[in-house]
Design a protein around this motif. Structure first.
Motif: not given
Length: 400
Positions: A288, A116, A166, A119
Motif C-alpha cells: 500500500g 487493497e 492506513t 489503501c
C-alpha cells in the motif's frame, strides 16, 4: 468564544494557551523564544512553518487549528466526523476483541481484496468509504485471525497490520494523533506474526511521520534512521519491497531533517532515497506504499521549500512530471509545496492558481493542512480580495 475562523492567529494561540500556561511556559515547551510567543500572540510578524509546528506540538493541537482552518475538535464536516468515529470504533473495538454478534467473517481472499480497497480509498481521500472498509477488515479479520494457523494466520496478520497502518495515516491527516498511535501500536504487534521483514520498517515510516506532525522532529529522524539501518539493502541484489521500504525511510529522515534546518543531513538522506529509486528504476507500489523516481522527485521539492531554497524547489518542479497513476493525496500535497515556492518567489498568480487546483481536487482533505493558510497569508499581502475569492472557491478560511 467568537467564530474560531474569525479570530486572529494570535488570539487563537492565546486561547489555546489558556490561563494555566504562561507565555514563558509555552516558549519553553515549544523550544522557541519568549519574544516569538509574545509577537505571535500580538499578531506581529509571520510565523514560519517550523514555528507553527513547534507551537502546535506544545499546545497539543494541530497546526490547522492555530490557523483557523479547523476549530478545536469540530473543524470538519459532518461526514468526516462520522468517518472518524467509525475509524476510532473499528481500531479500538478490534484491538479489544469486541466483535460479538458478527456473523461468519469474510474469507482470506475477501479480506485481502478489502484491504487493497482500503489503501485505494485512502489515497483518493475518500475517508467515508475508507472507514467502512477499515471496520470490515479489522473486525472480521480479527475474528478470523483468532482461529487461524500457519500460512493463513501470517497472511491475516499482514492484512490487519496494513489496515491498521492506513487507519493510522488517516488519523494523522485528520489531526487525531492519539488514535494514530493506537492504530500503529496494534499494527506493530501483528507485524511480528506476519513473517514479513519489510512491514515493520514501513510501520516505522508512518511513526516517523506522526512524530514530525507532532513537532517531535529529532524523534522523527531517529525512528526513520534506526529502522533503515535494520533493513539497509545491498543495492545490487535487494528485492524491490526492501528498496521501497529503505527509500521511504530515507525520505522520512530527509523531510524531518529539513524541518529542523539541517540541509547537510537532508541531502545525505535524500541521496540514499534517490539511489534506492534509481535501482528500482520506475514507480512501484508494495504494502500500500508508493515509491520510485516520482516520489523522490516530488519530495525533493518539499524538502527544498522547507529549507528556504525556493528557487531550487521551482527548478526541480519544472523537471518533474506527474504520472496519471500518482495518487490524489500525494499529488496535491506536492502541489501545495509548489504553491508555497511560487508564493515565496513572488509568482503570486501562479501560486493562487495552484492553490485553487488543490482545493478543487481535494476539498475535504485540504482543510486539514497548514500550508493553505500560510500561502493565503502571503497572497493577502498582494490582494486580500483575491484571497477571499480563493477561500470561497475551496471552502477554506484563508483570512483571519
Amino acid at each position: 468564544m467568537s467564530n474560531w475562523a474569525d479570530l486572529t492567529n494570535g488570539k487563537r494561540i492565546k486561547y489555546l494557551r489558556g490561563s494555566d500556561l504562561t507565555q514563558q511556559g509555552l516558549a519553553e515547551a515549544a523550544g522557541v523564544s519568549l519574544a516569538l510567543v509574545q509577537k505571535a500572540e500580538q499578531d506581529r510578524g509571520e510565523l514560519s512553518v517550523g514555528s507553527l509546528l513547534r507551537l502546535a506540538g506544545a499546545l497539543k493541537t494541530d497546526v490547522a487549528v492555530i490557523l483557523g482552518q479547523q476549530a478545536p475538535r469540530r473543524g470538519m464536516s459532518q461526514d468526516t466526523r462520522a468517518a472518524l468515529r467509525r475509524l476510532s470504533d473499528a481500531v479500538h473495538e478490534s484491538a479489544l476483541g469486541d466483535w460479538s454478534g458478527m456473523g461468519e467473517p469474510s474469507t482470506l481472499a475477501e479480506l485481502s481484496a478489502a484491504q487493497e480497497r482500503v489503501c485505494a480509498t485512502y489515497w483518493r481521500g475518500e475517508f467515508g468509504e475508507m472507514s467502512e472498509l477499515v471496520a470490515k477488515v479489522l473486525l472480521e479479520g480479527s475474528a478470523r485471525y483468532e482461529q487461524a494457523a500457519g500460512y493463513e494466520r501470517e497472511r491475516i496478520s499482514s492484512i490487519l497490520a496494513l489496515t491498521y497502518q492506513t487507519a493510522s495515516s488517516a488519523a494523522v491527516q485528520l489531526g487525531q494523533r492519539d488514535l494514530a498511535l493506537s492504530a500503529l501500536t496494534s499494527a506493530h504487534h501483528l507485524a511480528k506474526d506476519s513473517g514479513d521483514a519489510v512491514l515493520p520498517a514501513l510501520l516505522d515510516s508512518t511513526l516517523s511521520w506522526i512524530h514530525l506532525r507532532s513537532a517531535k522532529v529529532p524523534r522523527a529522524v531517529a525512528v526513520a534512521e534506526r529502522a533503515a539501518s535494520r533493513i539497509e539493502p545491498a543495492f545490487s541484489k535487494a528485492p524491490h519491497p526492501q528498496l521501497l521500504a529503505y527509500g521511504r525511510l530515507m525520505i522520512a529522515a530527509a523531510v524531518a531533517s529539513s524541518r529542523r534546518g539541517d540541509p547537510v543531513s537532508a541531502d545525505d538522506y535524500l541521496s540514499q532515497a534517490h539511489a534506492a529509486s534509481a535501482r528500482i528504476g520506475h514507480d512501484v507500489t508494495s504494502h500500500g506504499t508508493h515509491f520510485g523516481p516520482t516520489v523522490t522527485n516530488t519530495e525533493s521539492v518539499g524538502i527544498a521549500v522547507a529549507l528556504g531554497n525556493h528557487g531550487r524547489a521551482l527548478k526541480l518542479a519544472s523537471c518533474t512530471e506527474l504520472p496519471r497513476s500518482m495518487p490524489k493525496l500525494a499529488r496535491n500535497r506536492y502541489k501545495l509545496d509548489v504553491a508555497m515556492a511560487q508564493c515565496e518567489a513572488k509568482l503570486y498568480d501562479q501560486a493562487a492558481d495552484t492553490l485553487i487546483e488543490v482545493g478543487r481536487d481535494a476539498p475535504e482533505w485540504v482543510k486539514h493542512h497548514a500550508l493553505p493558510g500560510v500561502i493565503g497569508k502571503r497572497l493577502a499581502k498582494v490582494s486580500t480580495a483575491r484571497v477571499r475569492n480563493i477561500s470561497a472557491l475551496i471552502g477554506v478560511p484563508l483570512l483571519t
